[in-house]
Design a protein around this motif. Structure first.
Motif, PDB file in Angstrom:
ATOM      1  N   GLU A 151       0.855  -1.195   0.000  1.00 28.25           N
ATOM      2  CA  GLU A 151       0.000   0.000   0.000  1.00 28.25           C
ATOM      3  C   GLU A 151       0.886   1.237   0.000  1.00 28.25           C
ATOM      4  N   LEU A 201       0.900   5.379   1.177  1.00 27.12           N
ATOM      5  CA  LEU A 201       0.241   6.411   1.982  1.00 27.12           C
ATOM      6  C   LEU A 201       0.991   7.725   1.786  1.00 27.12           C
ATOM      7  N   ARG A 202       0.264   8.757   1.379  1.00 21.36           N
ATOM      8  CA  ARG A 202       0.902  10.066   1.146  1.00 21.36           C
ATOM      9  C   ARG A 202       1.137  10.749   2.487  1.00 21.36           C
ATOM     10  N   LEU A 243       6.205   9.668   0.466  1.00 21.07           N
ATOM     11  CA  LEU A 243       5.227   8.599   0.600  1.00 21.07           C
ATOM     12  C   LEU A 243       5.707   7.539   1.588  1.00 21.07           C
ATOM     13  N   TYR A 270       2.345  12.605  -6.265  1.00 16.05           N
ATOM     14  CA  TYR A 270       1.345  11.672  -6.786  1.00 16.05           C
ATOM     15  C   TYR A 270      -0.048  11.974  -6.243  1.00 16.05           C
ATOM     16  N   ALA A 271      -1.031  11.878  -7.112  1.00 11.40           N
ATOM     17  CA  ALA A 271      -2.435  12.035  -6.705  1.00 11.40           C
ATOM     18  C   ALA A 271      -2.902  10.736  -6.047  1.00 11.40           C
ATOM     19  N   PRO A 272      -3.914  10.817  -5.188  1.00 13.31           N
ATOM     20  CA  PRO A 272      -4.414   9.612  -4.509  1.00 13.31           C
ATOM     21  C   PRO A 272      -4.795   8.487  -5.473  1.00 13.31           C
ATOM     22  N   ASP A 273      -5.415   8.833  -6.619  1.00 17.23           N
ATOM     23  CA  ASP A 273      -5.834   7.782  -7.544  1.00 17.23           C
ATOM     24  C   ASP A 273      -4.625   7.082  -8.175  1.00 17.23           C
ATOM     25  N   GLN A 274      -3.505   7.804  -8.326  1.00 16.36           N
ATOM     26  CA  GLN A 274      -2.288   7.179  -8.851  1.00 16.36           C
ATOM     27  C   GLN A 274      -1.699   6.188  -7.836  1.00 16.36           C
ATOM     28  N   LEU A 275      -1.759   6.550  -6.560  1.00 17.46           N
ATOM     29  CA  LEU A 275      -1.260   5.659  -5.513  1.00 17.46           C
ATOM     30  C   LEU A 275      -2.089   4.376  -5.481  1.00 17.46           C
ATOM     31  N   VAL A 276      -3.385   4.529  -5.586  1.00 16.13           N
ATOM     32  CA  VAL A 276      -4.279   3.367  -5.582  1.00 16.13           C
ATOM     33  C   VAL A 276      -4.012   2.500  -6.814  1.00 16.13           C
TER      34      VAL A 276
END
Length: 334
Positions: free
Chosen positions: A130, A132-133, A139, A161-167
């Motif tokens: 996972e 986490l920003r 990160l 990174y945007a949250p959707d990129q991390l996901v």
């Protein structure tokens, strides 16, 4: 080869010295052995044992103490262990790191010496990742191993990174690469990077890099508990040089790892007596160790480190039972 009388006297001498910590004289030995022998006869047998290198006379005393060779003969041929005399608390089936830490503490508490446990060997395989920003371009990578160990690593990135990129990056890694060794993931990413967006591919490669490092660092870890117990052992209390050497051994861990690795290659409890080999180079230290398993496979080793003058029968029982408790705790949580 020793005759029965010499064996009985050696056994009595070792047991008396372990109990009292004082050189054993012929009169004491006569009482301890229960043999109807004259002091002169006992002195002659002790002289023979000394010639064989099994006992030695400290220059300050008329009594004798066992040598490493004498302890070895005692442990190998004269020691009887009373099983099922020890009551030890169960180890709860928790995260492996917690089980290992609890086992080291249990060994130390039961023995009143030093407990050591080599953490299970693992490949650098991950089960889940996972992201986490934490802040801009910073990160936290959370890596879960197949055994349930959790490793956290902070990485700094070139872009925010945007949250959707991390996901997205986490989903791709977990869906397509979970269960593979980090080295395999790295190689596959090189060939499959074209079908991924550049930023996400870069993030995945960074995660694999820190993940490989995190999981490899978690391997071959030695957990030590109870080093301070040696401060109250009379054999060490007045000898700062030997104490310092012992604490250096615990601090460096490399030699401990080598010793525990040797132990894992044998079945059951093994005893290493100080001074008889390069594995334990300190005359005054002995190690009682045993491997432990997960689902029938040996994955690590644990043991007790204490003075050569230790009650070996009790240490064998403590180590044997603890290895079974660790095996049960780690196997039941899978």
């Amino acid at each position: 080869m020793l005759d029965d009388r010499a064996k009985l006297l050696l056994k009595a001498l070792v047991e008396r010295y372990i109990a009292d910590g004082q050189p054993v004289g012929s009169r004491t030995l006569s009482k301890a052995s229960g043999l109807e022998l004259s002091p002169a006869t006992i002195r002659n047998v002790m002289a023979d044992l000394e010639d064989l290198g099994l006992i030695v006379s400290p220059h300050t005393s008329a009594g004798r103490v066992p040598t490493a060779r004498g302890y070895r003969l005692f442990v190998d041929t004269m020691l009887t262990v009373q099983r099922n005399q020890l009551v030890a608390p169960e180890l709860a089936p928790e995260q492996p790191q917690k089980v290992i830490a609890n086992a080291a503490q249990l060994l130390s508490n039961l023995s009143q010496f030093v407990g050591v446990v080599m953490a299970p060997r693992r490949t650098s395989v991950f089960r889940h990742i996972e992201f986490l920003r934490l802040s801009e371009r910073r990160l936290l990578v959370i890596i879960v191993s197949p055994e349930g160990d959790v490793q956290n690593r902070v990485i700094f990135t070139d872009v925010d990174y945007a949250p959707d990129q991390l996901v997205e990056a986490a989903n791709v890694l977990n869906a397509h690469y979970a269960g593979l060794a980090m080295e395999q993931v790295r190689e596959r990413l090189k060939t499959e990077v074209e079908r991924l967006r550049g930023e996400v591919a870069a993030l995945m490669q960074a995660a694999v890099s820190v993940g490989s490092e995190a999981l490899s660092q978690a391997q071959d870890e030695v957990v030590i508990s109870g080093e301070r117990n040696l401060l109250s052992v009379s054999d060490f209390a007045g000898d700062m040089h030997n104490l310092r050497r012992a604490f250096d051994l615990f601090e460096q861990k490399t030699q401990l790892l080598r010793l525990l690795d040797v132990s894992s290659q044998a079945e059951g409890v093994r005893i290493f007596i100080g001074g008889e080999s390069q594995v334990v180079p300190f005359e005054d230290l002995s190690v009682v160790s045993a491997p432990y398993e997960v689902d029938g496979q040996v994955v690590g080793t644990l043991g007790v480190i204490g003075p050569t003058r230790m009650p070996y029968d009790r240490m064998i029982e403590i180590v044997d039972i603890t290895s079974k408790l660790v095996t049960n705790a780690l196997s039941h949580r899978r």
